[in-house]
Each structure stands twice: as structure tokens, then as C-alpha cells.
Design a protein around this motif. Sequence first.
Motif, mmCIF file in Angstrom:
data_model
loop_
_atom_site.group_PDB
_atom_site.id
_atom_site.type_symbol
_atom_site.label_atom_id
_atom_site.label_comp_id
_atom_site.label_asym_id
_atom_site.label_seq_id
_atom_site.Cartn_x
_atom_site.Cartn_y
_atom_site.Cartn_z
ATOM 1 N N TYR A 160 34.779 56.406 41.069
ATOM 2 C CA TYR A 160 34.660 57.142 42.320
ATOM 3 C C TYR A 160 33.874 58.420 42.010
ATOM 4 N N ARG B 84 43.744 45.930 43.208
ATOM 5 C CA ARG B 84 42.829 45.920 44.353
ATOM 6 C C ARG B 84 41.441 45.421 43.957
ATOM 7 N N CYS B 85 41.076 45.602 42.698
ATOM 8 C CA CYS B 85 39.809 45.035 42.234
ATOM 9 C C CYS B 85 39.920 43.525 42.011
ATOM 10 N N LYS C 52 35.782 50.869 37.360
ATOM 11 C CA LYS C 52 35.761 51.334 38.741
ATOM 12 C C LYS C 52 35.611 52.848 38.743
ATOM 13 N N THR D 46 32.832 48.736 39.984
ATOM 14 C CA THR D 46 31.533 49.337 39.685
ATOM 15 C C THR D 46 30.759 48.469 38.697
ATOM 16 N N LEU E 298 39.748 44.033 47.195
ATOM 17 C CA LEU E 298 39.935 45.065 48.210
ATOM 18 C C LEU E 298 39.160 46.317 47.800
ATOM 19 N N GLU E 299 38.942 46.457 46.503
ATOM 20 C CA GLU E 299 38.031 47.456 45.964
ATOM 21 C C GLU E 299 36.934 46.710 45.195
ATOM 22 N N THR F 125 44.656 50.303 41.343
ATOM 23 C CA THR F 125 43.220 50.041 41.463
ATOM 24 C C THR F 125 42.861 48.704 40.818
#
Length: 380
Positions: free
Chosen positions: A30, A64-65, A28, A73, A69-70, A61
Amino acid sequence: MAGQYGNQGICTGENTDQSVISIRHLRKEYPDVTPLADVSAEVKKGEVISVIGPSGTGKSTLLRCINLLEIPTKGEITVDGVVTTDKKCKVNLVRRKMGMVFQSFNLFAHKTVIENIMMGQVDLLGRSRQEAYDRGMELLRGIGLAEKALAFPDELSGGQKQRAAIARAVAMEPEILLFDEPTSALDPTMVGEVLSVIRSLARQGMTMIIVTHEMKFARDVSTRVWYMDQGEIYEDGLPEQIFHHPKRERTRIFVRQLKVLHAEKISCDFDFPAFMTRLEEFGRKQQLTQRQIFAMQLAVEEVLMQKLLPVGRGTEKMDISLDVEYSERENLAQMRFAYGGPSFHPFGSGDDLSGRMMKGMSVGMEHRFVDGVNHFIISI
């Protein structure tokens, strides 16, 4: 689950290892940070996995992945045979199998506790309002909140809100529960009531992944522990291994920091209020009793403020340091004071008020003078 949803358009993946969650090379990114660099893991049915590690290492994170919810990548997540990261999958149908409990409760403030618990059952599970009410009340009775059914969230304590949030998640009959630091927003006195509910779910065989800073809880309730660092699951093992016999260096450093609170160069200008707060937090992490925490704070006041610092005034610096260590096996905290100067036992006479107080609050005191250094140890 794959077979159940096969006619509803959800893509399925092979699940030869029978894991309920399978994570493959998850990443993931950002724009300015990459919390998850390369995470691979398996979760079996009935496992309780605690996720620990320093702040900023991607623990939340990761959760949430898992429930998307996320959006990752890169990488693949399979939940009970369903490849949830495939864009063709109906994620909402899969997500029903995963309950999520947040650190900030996320209860609807304009609805009562029982209404919060009923909503998902009616809207998503298709239960009648009576069925949803009956199930909600059953859960509330089980966690000691039946009398709060008609209260609004603002009328509850933090611990009660979190228990209600857990009941709401359980009401959806999930196969997996994800907890994102469920006690971090709570007053220390409320932590125990929430952890008790989670322990009960563990005994019932619920599959859970828990991001937590409550280390004693992680040791007690987990079947496995993931230590996260550098954007990956740096070490994965049984609680005994992670907390007592870690294999990798960063894990050893982290666990050592959990068990030892260090302060050095203590003088009259030392920030005692800040250290008292750190001492309180240290005690909480070890789940010490409030009496033990108070005794440690009292020791700081009596040993340092009343005994050592006054003796050192007007003389060369005593070079005072303090290590607070906790032994889980013995449930014992030891405060190890080290200081220079001539041999000096802070409570040598033992008949003054400070000495009597510390004898009453401790289980033992010891003084040694070795190579010009005083070592005073108090066990609590």
C-alpha cells in the motif's frame, strides 16, 4: 478443478506437488505500508492451518489475497491448479471453491437466516429454491439453529450470527474455507459455540486456513501453524513445535507472551481495572473456564488489594510484581507474586475470610522467602 474449468477459459498451471493452494513470493504493498513482503507456502488437501502472530503482520491481508479480495502487488497464487493471479483467469469461477467467513459476519440484514443461506446456492450454483432451502435447513439443524431459520440477523446473538455465516459458506460446497478471526467480534461466552462448529468441519476433512487469536483452539484443531511476522511466514510447523519448541527467536518471544502476563511496580496507584481486563483477555486466549478467570481476578483483589498493599502503606516500597503463567499440559494457571520487605505469607493464618476464599478457589498455595524477596504462588 483445472480440467473441470478448462473449457470455460480459465488458465491453468502445473500442480506437480498436488497442493490445493500454492503461494509463491506473494507481496502486497500500500502507499504507506507493506503488510506482505515475501510469502511462499503450500496447503495440502484436508489440512487445517492456523495463522497466528502480532497485529499488523499481514494475516488478514494474506487471506484476502488468496481469494483476491485484495490484488497482490507481486507473486503468484495457484488454487487447485488454477493460477488465480493471472489476469486472464475467471476468478469468480475459482472463488466459488473457496468459502470466506469474516469476523463481522457479513449477513444481509434485510433477509432471514435461511434466505441468507439460500441466496448463493440459487444465484451461483443454480439450485432450485426448494433444494437450497432443504440444504440450508440441513445445515442449520447441524449447528443448532433450525429454530432461527426465519429470524433476521439482528435477532441473533453474535455467536449465532457467526454460526449462520459459516453455514452460508458451507452451503456453497467449497473445497477450501478461509476464516478471518471468526471469534474476534464475539462476547467471551459465545466463542465456544463457534469454535465447536469449526472443529466439526475439521473432523470432516475440510481444508481450512484460519486467522485466529484463540491459541488453545489453534493448538487443538490445526495440522499446521503459520506464525507470521515481518511480512512473511516467519515459522511454519506442527502445533507442538510452534507452541512448545519454536525454532526462531521472534516465535519464542510471541509464544512466551501468550503464556505469561506480567505486571510490575504494582502500587496503590496501579490501574487495576485495566489489568483486570488484560487478565480476562489472557484467560480467554488460553480458553480457561470462566471459573478459572474469576478465581484469578479474585486473587488479584485478595492478595494485592486486601493483603500486600495495605501492609506496604507507610513503609518503604514493597516493589510488587506479578507473573501469570498458564500450562496447557496441566491446564493450570499459576499466579506468581514477588515482593520485598520481611517474610510475609498473605494467608499465613488461613482462617480469615480471604484465606478461606482463596483456598476454596485454588488448587494450591505456596510461600517462599529467598534472598530478601517474598515469592507467593497460587495455582488455579
